[in-house]
Design an enzyme around this catalytic site. Sequence first.
Site: not given
Length: 246
Positions: A172, A119, A157
């Site tokens: 990117d 939970e 990366r």
Amino acid sequence: MKISILTLFPEMFQGLFSHSILKQAQEKNVVTYDVVNFRDYTEDRHNRVDDYPYGGGGGMVLTPQPVFDAVEDLKKGADSLRKPPRVILLCPQGEPYTQKKAEELSKEEQLILICGHYEGYDERIREHLITDEISIGDYVLTGGEIGAMVIADSVTRLLPGSLGNEQSAVTDSHSTGLLEYPHYTRPADFRGLRVPDILLSGHHKKIETWRRQQSLKRTYERRKDMLKKLDLTEEDQKYLNELESE
């Protein structure tokens, strides 16, 4: 960099760190991954790490003791660091994860990622142990492992030496504030579908302009909200005005 992950299911990370860029980064000593089962730290004689919530309610809650002890153990070797490790809680209530956050975390020397289950966490973990809470999206998963994988991958990366071409991470989508321009490779003509002539021209300045415009166009068409956060040049704005008038 060292990325430590606290999880009840360490086997989930075996494939992630044994392939592709993440494996290569580790082999180059760019990054070290440390996957820790925090159940090993519990003092409960039944090896439990969760319990019923005070006040009632559905589900079980992770107890503070094993998580505190595991993090404190990982921090023992951090004395030589310029600053303490970032301790990150993967949590649906956390800050939405972005490329900007990945770039920020990539400048750290050690990250400790805590993967929850059940939970939720005992609130004392959140209040007294962690430095960041991160959510990878507005949805709920069965645990924090997938979120930890996303952070480990996106941060790795960005580390110098991880990619064969360092320029790849710079251009990117989201790194520049825009979505990335289209890419093409050989053959120049595939079933009558041709690569744009500009990319075959060898004219680097014109190619750079085309790519910038394509990034603007793709962002305008798919994520117009991103343009509001950018400092656009006069040329950028002129091109966007042309798009709006079409």
